[in-house]
Design a protein around this motif. Structure first.
Motif, PDB file in Angstrom:
ATOM      1  N   PHE A 159       0.860  -1.185   0.000  1.00  0.00           N
ATOM      2  CA  PHE A 159       0.000   0.000   0.000  1.00  0.00           C
ATOM      3  C   PHE A 159       0.901   1.241   0.000  1.00  0.00           C
ATOM      4  O   PHE A 159       1.676   1.453   0.934  1.00  0.00           O
ATOM      5  N   LYS A 175       2.041   3.523   6.711  1.00  0.00           N
ATOM      6  CA  LYS A 175       2.912   4.009   7.779  1.00  0.00           C
ATOM      7  C   LYS A 175       3.331   2.894   8.734  1.00  0.00           C
ATOM      8  O   LYS A 175       3.680   3.161   9.887  1.00  0.00           O
ATOM      9  N   PHE A 226      -7.286   9.946   6.695  1.00  0.00           N
ATOM     10  CA  PHE A 226      -6.848   9.268   5.447  1.00  0.00           C
ATOM     11  C   PHE A 226      -6.321   7.910   5.898  1.00  0.00           C
ATOM     12  O   PHE A 226      -5.132   7.629   5.797  1.00  0.00           O
ATOM     13  N   GLY A 277      -6.256   4.686   5.076  1.00  0.00           N
ATOM     14  CA  GLY A 277      -5.517   3.709   4.241  1.00  0.00           C
ATOM     15  C   GLY A 277      -5.648   2.292   4.773  1.00  0.00           C
ATOM     16  O   GLY A 277      -6.750   1.748   4.856  1.00  0.00           O
ATOM     17  N   THR A 278      -4.518   1.690   5.179  1.00  0.00           N
ATOM     18  CA  THR A 278      -4.551   0.327   5.726  1.00  0.00           C
ATOM     19  C   THR A 278      -5.089   0.301   7.161  1.00  0.00           C
ATOM     20  O   THR A 278      -5.269  -0.785   7.726  1.00  0.00           O
ATOM     21  N   SER A 284      -3.362   1.325   9.711  1.00  0.00           N
ATOM     22  CA  SER A 284      -2.281   0.960  10.643  1.00  0.00           C
ATOM     23  C   SER A 284      -2.137   1.968  11.781  1.00  0.00           C
ATOM     24  O   SER A 284      -1.924   1.582  12.935  1.00  0.00           O
ATOM     25  N   ASP A 289     -11.847   7.257   5.164  1.00  0.00           N
ATOM     26  CA  ASP A 289     -11.140   7.166   3.885  1.00  0.00           C
ATOM     27  C   ASP A 289     -12.182   7.251   2.772  1.00  0.00           C
ATOM     28  O   ASP A 289     -13.352   6.921   2.970  1.00  0.00           O
ATOM     29  N   LEU A 290     -11.728   7.660   1.594  1.00  0.00           N
ATOM     30  CA  LEU A 290     -12.619   7.702   0.424  1.00  0.00           C
ATOM     31  C   LEU A 290     -12.994   6.303  -0.037  1.00  0.00           C
ATOM     32  O   LEU A 290     -14.053   6.096  -0.612  1.00  0.00           O
ATOM     33  N   ASP A 308     -15.128  12.346   1.848  1.00  0.00           N
ATOM     34  CA  ASP A 308     -14.007  13.178   1.453  1.00  0.00           C
ATOM     35  C   ASP A 308     -13.523  13.867   2.740  1.00  0.00           C
ATOM     36  O   ASP A 308     -14.337  14.415   3.487  1.00  0.00           O
ATOM     37  N   ALA A 309     -12.223  13.822   3.002  1.00  0.00           N
ATOM     38  CA  ALA A 309     -11.701  14.335   4.280  1.00  0.00           C
ATOM     39  C   ALA A 309     -12.072  15.806   4.483  1.00  0.00           C
ATOM     40  O   ALA A 309     -12.379  16.225   5.610  1.00  0.00           O
ATOM     41  N   ASP A 331      -2.863  11.995   6.752  1.00  0.00           N
ATOM     42  CA  ASP A 331      -1.832  11.357   5.928  1.00  0.00           C
ATOM     43  C   ASP A 331      -2.323  11.333   4.476  1.00  0.00           C
ATOM     44  O   ASP A 331      -2.609  10.262   3.929  1.00  0.00           O
ATOM     45  N   PRO A 381      -2.512  11.560   0.305  1.00  0.00           N
ATOM     46  CA  PRO A 381      -1.613  11.113  -0.761  1.00  0.00           C
ATOM     47  C   PRO A 381      -0.661  12.260  -1.107  1.00  0.00           C
ATOM     48  O   PRO A 381      -1.038  13.414  -0.985  1.00  0.00           O
ATOM     49  N   TYR A 385      -5.200   6.143  -5.561  1.00  0.00           N
ATOM     50  CA  TYR A 385      -5.450   4.893  -4.839  1.00  0.00           C
ATOM     51  C   TYR A 385      -6.622   4.109  -5.436  1.00  0.00           C
ATOM     52  O   TYR A 385      -6.622   2.881  -5.450  1.00  0.00           O
ATOM     53  N   SER A 389      -8.705  11.620  -6.208  1.00  0.00           N
ATOM     54  CA  SER A 389      -8.372  12.534  -5.102  1.00  0.00           C
ATOM     55  C   SER A 389      -7.623  13.752  -5.614  1.00  0.00           C
ATOM     56  O   SER A 389      -6.624  13.616  -6.338  1.00  0.00           O
TER      57      SER A 389
END
Ligand SMILES: C[S@@+](CC[C@H](N)C(=O)[O-])C[C@H]1O[C@@H](n2cnc3c(N)ncnc32)[C@H](O)[C@@H]1O
Length: 357
Positions: free
Chosen positions: A5, A9, A34, A36-37, A39, A55-56, A220-221, A236, A238, A244, A276
């Motif tokens: 990904f 992070k 944002f 993502g995974t 984490s 997240d989107l 959307d953030a 975080d 892109p 993505y 994005s």
């Protein structure tokens, strides 16, 4: 090589969370806009925070939900009660629990020639001039069987939303291991990568301890920021042109119940509605400035790379308009596909902005 990904992070997460932890008060609700995974969100949970993860993309929300809202040993009581065959599935994992029984059952399903098979495997696309080979025929059928079963159980109310997310998260992680790609789903490899020939296997996720009360949003953030007030938010976004939604279209399809129409050599669904602005060089700084103006938060923690669309000078200028800025830097191995030459290390920064308003 499986899937990586971009911009995740995982390697920096303990540094990021310890900086957040030393700045904000215990028990604060922290935004991860944002995710993502998921984490960073998972590690915040482990440190005792309640998280608003956003997240989107659907599969990113699924990853966050799976890790945040399930206990480390989920029991799947409803499913085990409704589908006794799951209890009878021989258990391939050493530790036998409701969770591992469900995974054993999924791992033993007969393959199905469903959407993934007919769109992304050589057997299913043999009528094309260049058949697609994201997965072997066997793995594509196994992915279809698991995907259909997990969504059906959810429709039948045998799974809660959180359990449904966890099984999809496990399926997506397993799928990533056997994908015949150079690191993202942007394209498949022309020859078979060794790991792609291994059979698909769902394995239990390492789920963090911590509170289970978290909020998952798919917005959307910038829009979410206009409606939320939190004392601390981690951002975080892109920082390159890689979108993505197109690079990870396959996990996105697996996470959803409906099948998209696809086109082109790689079978790409139409992803533009999830594009994005942070991935556009000319729009990224305006987007970030807008986000910071919209956010009602005492502390903002922003990860950004020194090779991103917004230069460090521009970033400092934008951030200092919104508060007192402190900078932490880390060396971080750059994301690269195995077709790129090694491009060395890049510096990732964590900016801490304390609002002065
Ligand atoms: C750099 S990644 C985040 C990585 C994450 N911190 C991790 O450790 O995995 C950026 C994420 O932002 C999401 N994204 C992009 N534009 C967005 C937007 N406008 N609103 C919300 N999420 C967005 C992408 O889908 C992607 O998952």
């Amino acid at each position: 090589m499986g899937i990586r990904f971009i911009g995740h992070k995982k390697k920096l997460v303990s540094d990021i969370v310890s900086i957040i932890d030393s700045t904000v008060e215990d028990g604060t609700q922290v935004g991860d806009f944002f995710t993502g995974t998921g984490s960073v969100a998972a590690s915040l949970k482990n440190a005792g925070y309640s998280v608003v993860a956003n997240d989107l993309l659907t599969h990113c929300c699924i990853s966050a939900r799976a890790q945040l809202r399930n206990p480390p040993q989920p029991e799947f009581e409803m499913l085990l009660e409704q589908v006794p065959a799951v209890q009878d599935a021989g258990n391939q994992f050493i530790q036998r629990s409701g969770y591992t029984q469900v995974l054993s059952y999924l791992n033993q399903l007969d393959g199905v020639e469903g959407f993934i098979y007919s769109t992304y495997s050589p057997g299913g696309t043999s009528n094309r001039e260049e058949p697609r080979q994201y997965f072997t025929d066997e793995n594509a059928k196994a992915i279809d069987a698991c995907r259909q079963r997990i969504h059906r159980w959810h429709d039948q109310n045998y799974l809660s939303d959180d359990e449904h997310a966890l099984l999809l998260y496990d399926l997506i992680r397993a799928t990533n291991e056997v994908a015949n790609t150079a690191g993202t789903y942007g394209a498949y490899l022309k020859s078979w990568y060794e790991r792609a020939k291994e059979p698909l296997e769902l394995t239990p996720a390492e789920l963090p301890e911590g509170p289970l009360e978290h909020e998952i949003q798919q917005r959307d953030a910038n829009e979410l920021a206009r409606e939320t007030s939190l004392s601390a938010v981690y951002l975080d976004p892109p920082y390159t042109k890689r979108q993505y939604a197109s690079y990870y279209h396959l996990p996105e399809t697996i996470a959803k119940k409906e099948n998209p129409s696809v086109s082109g050599k790689t079978g790409l669904p139409n992803w533009e509605s999830k594009s994005s602005d942070y991935c556009h060089k000319r729009r990224a700084s305006g987007q970030l400035d807008d986000l910071l103006s919209a956010l009602d938060a005492e502390y903002v923690f922003l990860s950004y790379s020194d090779e991103g669309h917004i230069t460090p000078d521009e970033l400092n200028e934008i951030l200092s308009e919104h508060g007192e800025v402190e900078l932490h830097t880390f060396d971080h191995r750059r994301y690269k596909s195995n077709t790129e030459a090694d491009s060395g290390d890049l510096t990732e920064a964590l900016y801490v902005v304390q609002s002065t308003s």
